[in-house]
Design a protein around this motif. Structure first.
Motif, PDB file in Angstrom:
ATOM      1  N   ILE A   1      16.889 -37.286  -6.298  1.00  0.00           N
ATOM      2  CA  ILE A   1      15.473 -37.385  -5.969  1.00  0.00           C
ATOM      3  C   ILE A   1      15.408 -37.567  -4.464  1.00  0.00           C
ATOM      4  O   ILE A   1      16.022 -38.480  -3.913  1.00  0.00           O
ATOM      5  CB  ILE A   1      14.813 -38.573  -6.688  1.00  0.00           C
ATOM      6  CG1 ILE A   1      14.808 -38.341  -8.203  1.00  0.00           C
ATOM      7  CG2 ILE A   1      13.401 -38.797  -6.173  1.00  0.00           C
ATOM      8  CD1 ILE A   1      14.297 -39.519  -8.996  1.00  0.00           C
ATOM      9  N   LYS A   2      14.721 -36.692  -3.788  1.00  0.00           N
ATOM     10  CA  LYS A   2      14.746 -36.691  -2.329  1.00  0.00           C
ATOM     11  C   LYS A   2      14.271 -38.018  -1.763  1.00  0.00           C
ATOM     12  O   LYS A   2      13.276 -38.586  -2.212  1.00  0.00           O
ATOM     13  CB  LYS A   2      13.884 -35.545  -1.778  1.00  0.00           C
ATOM     14  CG  LYS A   2      13.970 -35.390  -0.260  1.00  0.00           C
ATOM     15  CD  LYS A   2      13.289 -34.136   0.202  1.00  0.00           C
ATOM     16  CE  LYS A   2      13.260 -34.032   1.720  1.00  0.00           C
ATOM     17  NZ  LYS A   2      14.591 -34.129   2.322  1.00  0.00           N
ATOM     18  N   ASP A   3      14.999 -38.504  -0.785  1.00  0.00           N
ATOM     19  CA  ASP A   3      14.660 -39.735  -0.077  1.00  0.00           C
ATOM     20  C   ASP A   3      14.323 -39.354   1.358  1.00  0.00           C
ATOM     21  O   ASP A   3      15.213 -39.068   2.166  1.00  0.00           O
ATOM     22  CB  ASP A   3      15.846 -40.702  -0.127  1.00  0.00           C
ATOM     23  CG  ASP A   3      15.532 -42.045   0.522  1.00  0.00           C
ATOM     24  OD1 ASP A   3      14.497 -42.156   1.198  1.00  0.00           O
ATOM     25  OD2 ASP A   3      16.339 -42.982   0.353  1.00  0.00           O
ATOM     26  N   ASP A   4      13.050 -39.346   1.680  1.00  0.00           N
ATOM     27  CA  ASP A   4      12.613 -38.913   3.006  1.00  0.00           C
ATOM     28  C   ASP A   4      13.023 -39.885   4.103  1.00  0.00           C
ATOM     29  O   ASP A   4      12.932 -39.551   5.287  1.00  0.00           O
ATOM     30  CB  ASP A   4      11.089 -38.732   3.026  1.00  0.00           C
ATOM     31  CG  ASP A   4      10.638 -37.546   2.186  1.00  0.00           C
ATOM     32  OD1 ASP A   4      11.400 -36.563   2.100  1.00  0.00           O
ATOM     33  OD2 ASP A   4       9.531 -37.608   1.605  1.00  0.00           O
ATOM     34  N   SER A   5      13.487 -41.071   3.720  1.00  0.00           N
ATOM     35  CA  SER A   5      13.917 -42.031   4.740  1.00  0.00           C
ATOM     36  C   SER A   5      15.332 -41.741   5.236  1.00  0.00           C
ATOM     37  O   SER A   5      15.753 -42.294   6.257  1.00  0.00           O
ATOM     38  CB  SER A   5      13.854 -43.456   4.188  1.00  0.00           C
ATOM     39  OG  SER A   5      14.868 -43.671   3.208  1.00  0.00           O
ATOM     40  N   LEU A   6      16.076 -40.887   4.516  1.00  0.00           N
ATOM     41  CA  LEU A   6      17.438 -40.552   4.927  1.00  0.00           C
ATOM     42  C   LEU A   6      17.427 -39.420   5.943  1.00  0.00           C
ATOM     43  O   LEU A   6      16.612 -38.489   5.854  1.00  0.00           O
ATOM     44  CB  LEU A   6      18.273 -40.131   3.722  1.00  0.00           C
ATOM     45  CG  LEU A   6      18.522 -41.176   2.634  1.00  0.00           C
ATOM     46  CD1 LEU A   6      19.438 -40.602   1.565  1.00  0.00           C
ATOM     47  CD2 LEU A   6      19.114 -42.447   3.222  1.00  0.00           C
ATOM     48  N   ALA A   7      18.346 -39.483   6.893  1.00  0.00           N
ATOM     49  CA  ALA A   7      18.508 -38.388   7.841  1.00  0.00           C
ATOM     50  C   ALA A   7      18.912 -37.118   7.090  1.00  0.00           C
ATOM     51  O   ALA A   7      19.644 -37.174   6.096  1.00  0.00           O
ATOM     52  CB  ALA A   7      19.572 -38.751   8.877  1.00  0.00           C
ATOM     53  N   GLU A   8      18.446 -35.991   7.561  1.00  0.00           N
ATOM     54  CA  GLU A   8      18.697 -34.730   6.865  1.00  0.00           C
ATOM     55  C   GLU A   8      20.125 -34.258   7.118  1.00  0.00           C
ATOM     56  O   GLU A   8      20.569 -34.158   8.264  1.00  0.00           O
ATOM     57  CB  GLU A   8      17.702 -33.663   7.310  1.00  0.00           C
ATOM     58  CG  GLU A   8      17.746 -32.406   6.464  1.00  0.00           C
ATOM     59  CD  GLU A   8      16.637 -31.431   6.790  1.00  0.00           C
ATOM     60  OE1 GLU A   8      16.589 -30.363   6.138  1.00  0.00           O
ATOM     61  OE2 GLU A   8      15.828 -31.722   7.694  1.00  0.00           O
ATOM     62  N   ILE A   9      20.847 -33.998   6.037  1.00  0.00           N
ATOM     63  CA  ILE A   9      22.213 -33.468   6.105  1.00  0.00           C
ATOM     64  C   ILE A   9      22.314 -32.304   5.119  1.00  0.00           C
ATOM     65  O   ILE A   9      21.409 -32.064   4.319  1.00  0.00           O
ATOM     66  CB  ILE A   9      23.273 -34.545   5.778  1.00  0.00           C
ATOM     67  CG1 ILE A   9      23.022 -35.145   4.381  1.00  0.00           C
ATOM     68  CG2 ILE A   9      23.278 -35.636   6.841  1.00  0.00           C
ATOM     69  CD1 ILE A   9      24.089 -36.144   3.931  1.00  0.00           C
ATOM     70  N   GLY A  10      23.430 -31.610   5.154  1.00  0.00           N
ATOM     71  CA  GLY A  10      23.611 -30.452   4.277  1.00  0.00           C
ATOM     72  C   GLY A  10      24.086 -30.842   2.897  1.00  0.00           C
ATOM     73  O   GLY A  10      25.107 -30.325   2.405  1.00  0.00           O
ATOM     74  N   LEU A  11      23.366 -31.741   2.253  1.00  0.00           N
ATOM     75  CA  LEU A  11      23.774 -32.265   0.957  1.00  0.00           C
ATOM     76  C   LEU A  11      23.717 -31.175  -0.115  1.00  0.00           C
ATOM     77  O   LEU A  11      22.730 -30.454  -0.236  1.00  0.00           O
ATOM     78  CB  LEU A  11      22.864 -33.425   0.556  1.00  0.00           C
ATOM     79  CG  LEU A  11      23.278 -34.223  -0.681  1.00  0.00           C
ATOM     80  CD1 LEU A  11      24.578 -34.973  -0.415  1.00  0.00           C
ATOM     81  CD2 LEU A  11      22.168 -35.195  -1.080  1.00  0.00           C
ATOM     82  N   ILE A  12      24.794 -31.083  -0.892  1.00  0.00           N
ATOM     83  CA  ILE A  12      24.871 -30.101  -1.984  1.00  0.00           C
ATOM     84  C   ILE A  12      24.182 -30.712  -3.201  1.00  0.00           C
ATOM     85  O   ILE A  12      24.680 -31.664  -3.800  1.00  0.00           O
ATOM     86  CB  ILE A  12      26.341 -29.764  -2.309  1.00  0.00           C
ATOM     87  CG1 ILE A  12      27.058 -29.234  -1.067  1.00  0.00           C
ATOM     88  CG2 ILE A  12      26.414 -28.747  -3.444  1.00  0.00           C
ATOM     89  CD1 ILE A  12      28.562 -29.163  -1.225  1.00  0.00           C
ATOM     90  N   THR A  13      23.026 -30.184  -3.558  1.00  0.00           N
ATOM     91  CA  THR A  13      22.225 -30.776  -4.630  1.00  0.00           C
ATOM     92  C   THR A  13      22.181 -29.924  -5.896  1.00  0.00           C
ATOM     93  O   THR A  13      21.619 -30.362  -6.897  1.00  0.00           O
ATOM     94  CB  THR A  13      20.787 -31.022  -4.145  1.00  0.00           C
ATOM     95  OG1 THR A  13      20.213 -29.776  -3.722  1.00  0.00           O
ATOM     96  CG2 THR A  13      20.764 -32.009  -2.976  1.00  0.00           C
ATOM     97  N   GLN A  14      22.772 -28.744  -5.864  1.00  0.00           N
ATOM     98  CA  GLN A  14      22.849 -27.878  -7.032  1.00  0.00           C
ATOM     99  C   GLN A  14      24.258 -27.292  -7.112  1.00  0.00           C
ATOM    100  O   GLN A  14      24.961 -27.212  -6.098  1.00  0.00           O
ATOM    101  CB  GLN A  14      21.818 -26.741  -6.942  1.00  0.00           C
ATOM    102  CG  GLN A  14      20.371 -27.202  -6.934  1.00  0.00           C
ATOM    103  CD  GLN A  14      19.959 -27.859  -8.240  1.00  0.00           C
ATOM    104  OE1 GLN A  14      20.466 -27.513  -9.306  1.00  0.00           O
ATOM    105  NE2 GLN A  14      19.039 -28.819  -8.155  1.00  0.00           N
ATOM    106  N   PRO A  15      24.714 -26.909  -8.307  1.00  0.00           N
ATOM    107  CA  PRO A  15      26.044 -26.291  -8.406  1.00  0.00           C
ATOM    108  C   PRO A  15      26.199 -25.152  -7.408  1.00  0.00           C
ATOM    109  O   PRO A  15      25.332 -24.296  -7.288  1.00  0.00           O
ATOM    110  CB  PRO A  15      26.082 -25.796  -9.853  1.00  0.00           C
ATOM    111  CG  PRO A  15      25.167 -26.719 -10.584  1.00  0.00           C
ATOM    112  CD  PRO A  15      24.056 -27.023  -9.621  1.00  0.00           C
ATOM    113  N   GLU A  16      27.292 -25.193  -6.681  1.00  0.00           N
ATOM    114  CA  GLU A  16      27.503 -24.233  -5.598  1.00  0.00           C
ATOM    115  C   GLU A  16      28.982 -23.939  -5.462  1.00  0.00           C
ATOM    116  O   GLU A  16      29.817 -24.831  -5.596  1.00  0.00           O
ATOM    117  CB  GLU A  16      26.948 -24.817  -4.288  1.00  0.00           C
ATOM    118  CG  GLU A  16      27.095 -23.914  -3.085  1.00  0.00           C
ATOM    119  CD  GLU A  16      26.477 -24.524  -1.827  1.00  0.00           C
ATOM    120  OE1 GLU A  16      26.913 -24.155  -0.726  1.00  0.00           O
ATOM    121  OE2 GLU A  16      25.567 -25.368  -1.955  1.00  0.00           O
TER     122      GLU A  16
END
Length: 387
Positions: free
Chosen positions: A342-357
């Protein structure tokens, strides 16, 4: 001069050995943690990264974890013909066999005597290193490192130092920790244990799950197998901000990652994948995302594997470097660990893998951050060299 990780013995909640570990990751989001009631106070149900091949009731589970990992690298080590005096052992741990002490205390309270197999020495932090040295008849330097969750990442850097100093030709290095009441209830007292499977970098993250693992590498100056992967660099820092909390601005983590890149003679854009420390605690994930964003921006692929293995404490650094090693050693293994969040807008944006890739990885960085602000980053990758 390159240093080579020639083989890996790996044991965790993902399974025993290369194939089981890779298969478990490929089957995401299959649950790999186990709910138990025997380790927490008042038998509170708790999710843990249990090695299911070894029941919790098994005697000397700590040494059995080591045996499972050693068996996987035995053939490679046999094929390296060097004197025993030139084989060293460096192991990271935070508990040693303290579970045996817990059992011994209960037995002593009930029967007035210690179990026959009980030996106080097994709880010494040096015990795993000496156990491995004895099993292998290794006569070189043998010691353990215990810096909490960065222990076994530091063991890899320490192993390289032994090779650089010509104190050994081969170093068995890595880490091992087993489940016990001390760690689970200790972290619970800090309000850091999640009641559910942990959710690294998610807006609803609520803490960690404790796990157990053994991960052992054969490191040398020479490339001994076709699966040998280069240990390209390592960085260490100690921000000493707080006994258990990371410094919020991420400066300690930034220093470790920057030093690791410099040591490897690489730039941030050279890194294909980052295995984040990613404990799923509010403070760690906020700090680490800020640090990764500062060094790498938002384009480098990032994920944490702790929802699959649990936080294996003293073994975590080697285990997660081991997952990177598997990506590098098996190009067909290209299913990256993902963190559904669940997106946390307080976190700095990084290239987090959020779906199978899927992706073919050539260079990895793995982070390990510990109590006391003890921070370690290591870089593994391919070199354009062949056997």
């Amino acid at each position: 001069m390159p240093f080579w990780l020639n083989d890996l013995g790996i044991v965790s909640a993902l399974g025993v050995g290369h194939q089981q570990t890779m298969q478990s990751i490929s089957l995401q989001p299959k649950q790999t943690l186990t709910e138990v009631t025997s380790l927490a106070f008042e038998q509170r149900p708790t999710f843990v990264g249990l090695v299911n091949e070894l029941p919790l009731t098994a005697s000397m589970r700590f040494y059995q974890l080591i045996d499972l990992a050693l068996a996987q690298i035995a053939d490679t080590l046999t094929g390296i013909n060097i004197p025993s005096s030139r084989i060293a052992v460096v192991i990271g741990t935070s508990t040693a066999a303290i579970q045996e002490g817990e059992r011994g205390r209960i037995a002593h309270a009930a029967k007035g005597k210690w179990p026959e197999e009980f030996d106080y020495y097994d709880q010494a932090l040096v015990a795993p290193a000496n156990y491995i040295a004895k099993k292998l008849a290794a006569k070189g330097p043998s010691y353990s490192i215990s810096t909490a969750c960065s222990s076994s990442a530091k063991a890899l850097i320490s192993a390289r130092a032994l090779l650089s100093a010509d104190l050994a030709d081969v170093v068995i290095c890595g880490g091992v920790d087993s489940l016990c009441q001390l760690t689970i209830n200790g972290f619970d007292s800090l309000s850091s244990i999640s009641d559910e499977i942990c959710k690294p970098f998610s807006g609803d993250r609520a803490g960690i799950n404790i796990g157990e693992a053994a991960a052992l590498f054969i490191m040398s100056k020479e490339q001994h197998t076709k699966q040998s992967i280069a240990f390209l660099g390592g960085g260490e820092s100690s921000d000493a901000h707080h006994i258990s909390a990371p410094i919020a601005d991420g400066s300690g983590a930034i220093a470790a990652m920057t030093m690791a890149l410099q040591d490897a003679n690489l730039t941030p854009s050279d890194i294909d994948y980052i295995n984040a420390h990613g404990t799923a605690t509010p403070q760690n994930d906020a700090m680490e995302s800020l640090a990764i964003s500062e060094v790498f921006g938002k384009n480098t692929k990032v994920s944490s594997s702790k929802h699959l293995t649990g936080h294996t404490l003293g073994a975590a650094g080697a285990l997660e470097a081991g997952l990177c090693w598997l990506y590098l050693a098996y190009p067909e293994f290209n299913q990256l660990v993902c963190n559904q969040v669940i997106k946390d807008d307080s976190l700095a944006e990084i290239g987090l893998i959020t779906q199978p890739e899927k992706a073919v990885i050539n260079t990895c960085l793995s982070n390990s951050f510990a109590f006391g602000g003890n921070n370690v980053s290591v870089v593994l990758g391919h070199l354009n060299e062949s056997l």
